[in-house]
Each structure stands twice: as C-alpha cells, then as structure tokens.
Design a protein around this motif. Sequence first.
Motif, PDB file in Angstrom:
ATOM      1  N   PRO A   1      -5.931  -2.194  -2.740  1.00 23.45           N
ATOM      2  CA  PRO A   1      -6.248  -0.801  -2.411  1.00 23.45           C
ATOM      3  C   PRO A   1      -5.168  -0.128  -1.567  1.00 23.45           C
ATOM      4  O   PRO A   1      -4.989   1.084  -1.638  1.00 23.45           O
ATOM      5  N   SER A   2      -4.426  -0.930  -0.782  1.00 26.53           N
ATOM      6  CA  SER A   2      -3.369  -0.368   0.059  1.00 26.53           C
ATOM      7  C   SER A   2      -2.010  -0.374  -0.626  1.00 26.53           C
ATOM      8  O   SER A   2      -1.003  -0.075   0.008  1.00 26.53           O
ATOM      9  N   ALA A   3      -1.974  -0.744  -1.926  1.00 26.89           N
ATOM     10  CA  ALA A   3      -0.731  -0.768  -2.715  1.00 26.89           C
ATOM     11  C   ALA A   3       0.288  -1.766  -2.170  1.00 26.89           C
ATOM     12  O   ALA A   3       1.495  -1.531  -2.209  1.00 26.89           O
ATOM     13  N   ASP A   4      -0.200  -2.901  -1.664  1.00 25.59           N
ATOM     14  CA  ASP A   4       0.678  -3.976  -1.180  1.00 25.59           C
ATOM     15  C   ASP A   4       0.988  -4.908  -2.345  1.00 25.59           C
ATOM     16  O   ASP A   4       0.088  -5.528  -2.910  1.00 25.59           O
ATOM     17  N   LEU A   5       2.259  -5.023  -2.717  1.00 30.94           N
ATOM     18  CA  LEU A   5       2.633  -5.790  -3.908  1.00 30.94           C
ATOM     19  C   LEU A   5       2.426  -7.287  -3.718  1.00 30.94           C
ATOM     20  O   LEU A   5       2.108  -7.995  -4.688  1.00 30.94           O
TER      21      LEU A   5
END
Length: 329
Positions: free
Chosen positions: A278-282
């Motif tokens: 959800p936080s766009a952490d790859l």
Amino acid sequence: MKTGLETLILPAGHAGAEAAARRLAAGGLVAFPTETVYGLGADAANAAAIAHLYAAKGRPAFNPLIAHVPDIAAARRIGRFDARALKLAEAFWPGPLTLVVPKTDNCPVADLATAGLDTVAIRIPAHEVAQAILRAFGGAVVAPSANISGHVSPTLAAHVESDLAGRIDLIVDGGPVTVGVESTIVGCLDAPMLLRPGGLSRERIEAVLGAPLARPPVEAENDDSQPLAPGMLASHYAPRAQVRLGAQDVAPDEALLAFGPARLPGVEGAVAVMNLSPSADLDEAAANLFGYLRSLDARGPRAIAVMAIPEQGLGEAINDRLRRAAVMR
C-alpha cells in the motif's frame, strides 16, 4: 517418475538440517528455505537425483540449475572466477546473487544440472537454514524453486507442500522467506551480463563493477529454446488464471493485484484484492509477489489484473516475473 512418496515435513533446526543432509546423500529431494524462495535440493554430483528432480518439477532438462554452496572456497572448486566475478562474489555473497562462470576442469556438478553447457551457475545463500543444510551435507546442492515447473514460486513451506507433496522426500519448514523473488543472475564470461533480474538490484551490482551490466544477446523467445540461465523461459512463474498487466480498471470476474495507494475503477466488484505494498515499497512488494499471486489464483478468477509497478530497483525483477506470468499458454 516416483510418485506417492511420503513427504516428511520437519521444522528448521539442527535435527532438520541433519535429516536433510542424510536425504540428499541418499539421492533424495529436499525442499528448504533460502532468503529468496524455497528451493528444491538434490546432490549436485548425483545425476540420478537430478533426473528425479527434473521429473518431480516437470522441468525441461535443457533449463540449467543453480548449484548452492556454503562459501567462496566451495564455489571456486566448481567454477572459475575472473577478477570481476570475484569482486561481485566478495561484495554480495552470501546473498541473492547467482554468478554464471566457466566450470573448473574437475567440476563435480553433473552435466545434467548444467544442461550440457560449459558453464555453471553458483550461489551462496544467506538463509541460516540453507547454510546449515549445505554445511551438514558437505557438497554442492542444486536447488531450483520448489514448485511444479512454470507455477508460481514458493515463499512458504505450505506452497511447497501444495505443489510437491508425494513427489519429494522432505520439506524443511523455516517460515516465510524475506526477499520473495529469485536471485539475480549475472553471467561472468566476458563483460558481466544481466541474465535474470532478481533479489539484488542492477544498480547495486553496477555500482560495485563501476560499469553497466551488458544485456543478453537473445532472450528466450519460447519454451522450446535453451536458456542461458535458470528462469529465462518465456512462460514462467505462471498462475492458472491469465495475468493482465498495466491494469487501469478491474472487471467483475477479475482479481486485482494492486500496488500503492491508488484505487482502480471497478475494484469494489473484484473477485479478490491484494495489495503488494500500500505504501509503494518495492522491497515489500517483492517479498509478497508470489504468495499473493498464489492466493489470488486460488480464488478462481478469470484473470488477475495487475497494477503498474515502477521499473526501478527491485521493480525490474518484479516486472520480469509478471511479464513471464502473463505469457499466453
């Protein structure tokens, strides 16, 4: 192949490592965790065991296997390392990097494991369970992902059991893996070449080399060609449902593999929704990728819609796996 085996499941620990080593020495197949995904191990010097491994996975015999060893000294007994290969090994091993190097003259790895090539793929895993098994066994262990060939790679012991129970001897349960995508593969035969993006980013490798990684001259275009390294078949890592990339909306009969905080039109009617991060952490997305694909596929959607993921850092590896999963079969 042998089916109907009693597949024993043991918790990680000293007893599990010793049992795994005994099974490997007897020509058996043992699944165990690495930091990337669960691997299916066989004695790298035992051609009969490797043939059983190919059969258990339904894996094409032209697709080479990675030899796992506990340290650089063991790696240099099976492969020849030039200065750049050694530099990468010292920088990133143990870890999610596989190096493809020329075989040594007395390389013990069976020809079947190298698919007839004069090179060998080598990795030193960082996972303490994998390390304990390798040290207890005392030799190289080939270990592709512990799943039916072409299926989504396993990140939990339960995933291995779902695919391979009755086909293999032992599963050592070390809990969830941390990286979640396979190792990055770099060929060190001339100019270092990125053969497969994975759990170690291109940027970190190039920073150590001080130069860009070359690209392979020909990517595997279909499932009948011989790949240069593991994981290069065109259709790979595939769930049963069709995968639709770059989704900007969701149909009612689709599941959604989301990324980041955005909500797509139609998401309320989706069969199921899971968000890689959800936080766009790859890094988080890579760790969740295969497990989420499996979970969505189990819901029986017509297709799995996948939101766009940036092509940077581990996003390169994530997108590589998703493109292969999306190949029409």
